[in-house]
Design a protein around this motif. Structure first.
Motif, PDB file in Angstrom:
ATOM      1  N   ARG A  84       0.839  -1.206   0.000  1.00  0.00           N
ATOM      2  CA  ARG A  84       0.000   0.000   0.000  1.00  0.00           C
ATOM      3  C   ARG A  84       0.871   1.252   0.000  1.00  0.00           C
ATOM      4  NH1 ARG A  84      -2.408  -1.061   4.484  1.00  0.00           N
ATOM      5  NH2 ARG A  84      -3.943  -2.488   3.596  1.00  0.00           N
TER       6      ARG A  84
ATOM      7  N   GLY B 127       2.279   2.372  -3.195  1.00  0.00           N
ATOM      8  CA  GLY B 127       1.333   2.862  -4.189  1.00  0.00           C
ATOM      9  C   GLY B 127       0.818   1.797  -5.128  1.00  0.00           C
ATOM     10  N   GLN B 128       1.146   0.534  -4.860  1.00  0.00           N
ATOM     11  CA  GLN B 128       0.757  -0.542  -5.774  1.00  0.00           C
ATOM     12  C   GLN B 128      -0.516  -1.271  -5.339  1.00  0.00           C
ATOM     13  OE1 GLN B 128       4.302  -2.894  -7.415  1.00  0.00           O
ATOM     14  NE2 GLN B 128       5.147  -2.044  -5.530  1.00  0.00           N
TER      15      GLN B 128
ATOM     16  N   ARG C  51      -4.410  -1.126  -3.793  1.00  0.00           N
ATOM     17  CA  ARG C  51      -5.535  -0.231  -3.572  1.00  0.00           C
ATOM     18  C   ARG C  51      -5.761  -0.056  -2.077  1.00  0.00           C
ATOM     19  NH1 ARG C  51     -10.453  -2.760  -6.634  1.00  0.00           N
ATOM     20  NH2 ARG C  51     -11.601  -1.168  -5.451  1.00  0.00           N
ATOM     21  N   THR C  52      -6.275   1.089  -1.695  1.00  0.00           N
ATOM     22  CA  THR C  52      -6.330   1.461  -0.281  1.00  0.00           C
ATOM     23  C   THR C  52      -7.597   1.003   0.435  1.00  0.00           C
ATOM     24  OG1 THR C  52      -7.307   3.606  -0.847  1.00  0.00           O
ATOM     25  CG2 THR C  52      -4.897   3.486  -0.687  1.00  0.00           C
TER      26      THR C  52
ATOM     27  N   ALA D   2      -3.416  -0.955  -7.495  1.00  0.00           N
ATOM     28  CA  ALA D   2      -3.822   0.431  -7.676  1.00  0.00           C
ATOM     29  C   ALA D   2      -3.339   0.897  -9.054  1.00  0.00           C
ATOM     30  CB  ALA D   2      -3.223   1.291  -6.570  1.00  0.00           C
ATOM     31  N   PRO D   3      -4.082   1.806  -9.702  1.00  0.00           N
ATOM     32  CA  PRO D   3      -5.308   2.437  -9.198  1.00  0.00           C
ATOM     33  C   PRO D   3      -6.517   1.499  -9.307  1.00  0.00           C
ATOM     34  CG  PRO D   3      -4.826   3.211 -11.409  1.00  0.00           C
ATOM     35  CD  PRO D   3      -3.655   2.354 -11.005  1.00  0.00           C
ATOM     36  N   ALA D   4      -7.442   1.624  -8.361  1.00  0.00           N
ATOM     37  CA  ALA D   4      -8.636   0.782  -8.351  1.00  0.00           C
ATOM     38  C   ALA D   4      -9.533   1.135  -9.536  1.00  0.00           C
ATOM     39  CB  ALA D   4      -9.393   0.968  -7.048  1.00  0.00           C
ATOM     40  N   ARG D   5     -10.139   0.115 -10.117  1.00  0.00           N
ATOM     41  CA  ARG D   5     -11.009   0.328 -11.277  1.00  0.00           C
ATOM     42  C   ARG D   5     -12.475   0.452 -10.901  1.00  0.00           C
ATOM     43  NH1 ARG D   5      -6.659  -2.511 -12.728  1.00  0.00           N
ATOM     44  NH2 ARG D   5      -5.664  -2.094 -14.731  1.00  0.00           N
TER      45      ARG D   5
ATOM     46  N   GLU E 287     -15.310   1.110  -7.163  1.00  0.00           N
ATOM     47  CA  GLU E 287     -15.453   1.370  -5.732  1.00  0.00           C
ATOM     48  C   GLU E 287     -16.090   0.157  -5.071  1.00  0.00           C
ATOM     49  OE1 GLU E 287     -17.641   4.540  -2.689  1.00  0.00           O
ATOM     50  OE2 GLU E 287     -17.444   4.980  -4.831  1.00  0.00           O
TER      51      GLU E 287
END
Length: 220
Positions: free
Chosen positions: A150, A153-154, A156-157, A200-203, A205
């Motif tokens: 996390r 940056g790899q 998703r949060t 990440a980035p998440a595609r 929600e």
């Protein structure tokens, strides 16, 4: 003097009983066989089948484990400890944080993480001090792997340890009596698809909120 008599005499004299090497090997074989069988059949896995896979008699199984709950207790302890070892090794040995996560997820399959499902079942003392300590260590080890990914940056949060463990457990648990052969080769393929979705980035929600292992315990 029989083994049972020797054990009783040792306890009576206040001496800690140590398993002989062959007895220790039998115990380890039983736990390993139980891990495999519990993944396939759940907490009600046939004890006769566990003994058969371990290559021991039923009497030997009961000599080590008085009943099914005791055996399941030690299986879950073994799986959590070995899985935590895998997480710690992946984080220490991989230079890329997300690769460490990938390695851990695939390694968790080898430890038969699906055997932890009985922790969410009735009849298991989930608040036993040994299980609580093992669960805390496992959660900390997996969170460290996820935290590194996390922070890089790899990852998703919006996912947490519980999300990861549920997904791994479900993806690595074959349908009972499915007769599915070479299941592991399908597992690793689908795990790779799952891992791609964690990047990440998440595609999209995600609905709801991220889950911890403690959340899973409370909700069950």
């Amino acid at each position: 003097m029989t083994d049972v008599a020797t054990c009783a005499k040792s306890r009576k004299q206040g001496q800690p009983h140590r398993l002989r090497a062959d007895a220790l090997r039998n115990r380890e074989r039983i736990i390993a066989a139980a891990r495999e069988t519990v993944v396939e059949f759940g907490a009600e896995a046939p004890l006769d089948e566990i003994a058969r896979r371990a290559g021991v008699g039923n009497a030997t199984l009961y000599r080590h484990f008085a009943d099914r709950p005791e055996l399941i207790h030690h299986v879950t302890l073994s799986v959590m400890s070995r899985t935590a070892d895998r997480a710690e090794s992946a984080l220490a040995e991989e230079s890329d944080a997300f690769q460490a996560l990938r390695r851990f997820v695939h390694d968790a399959v080898a430890e038969r993480i699906g055997a932890l499902c009985p922790l969410l079942s009735d009849g298991i003392d989930r608040d036993h001090p040994d299980l609580l300590a093992a669960r805390e260590r496992l959660e900390a080890a997996v969170e460290a792997v996820m935290g590194a990914a996390r922070d890089s940056g790899q990852l998703r949060t919006d996912v947490a340890v519980g999300d990861l463990m549920v997904a791994i457990t479900q993806l690595t648990r074959p349908l009972p009596s499915s007769g599915c052969q070479d299941f592991d080769r399908f597992v690793h393929r689908h795990l790779q698809l799952f891992l791609d979705g964690l990047q990440a980035p998440a595609r999209s929600e995600l609905p709801g909120s991220a889950a911890t292992l403690d959340d899973l315990r409370r909700r069950s």
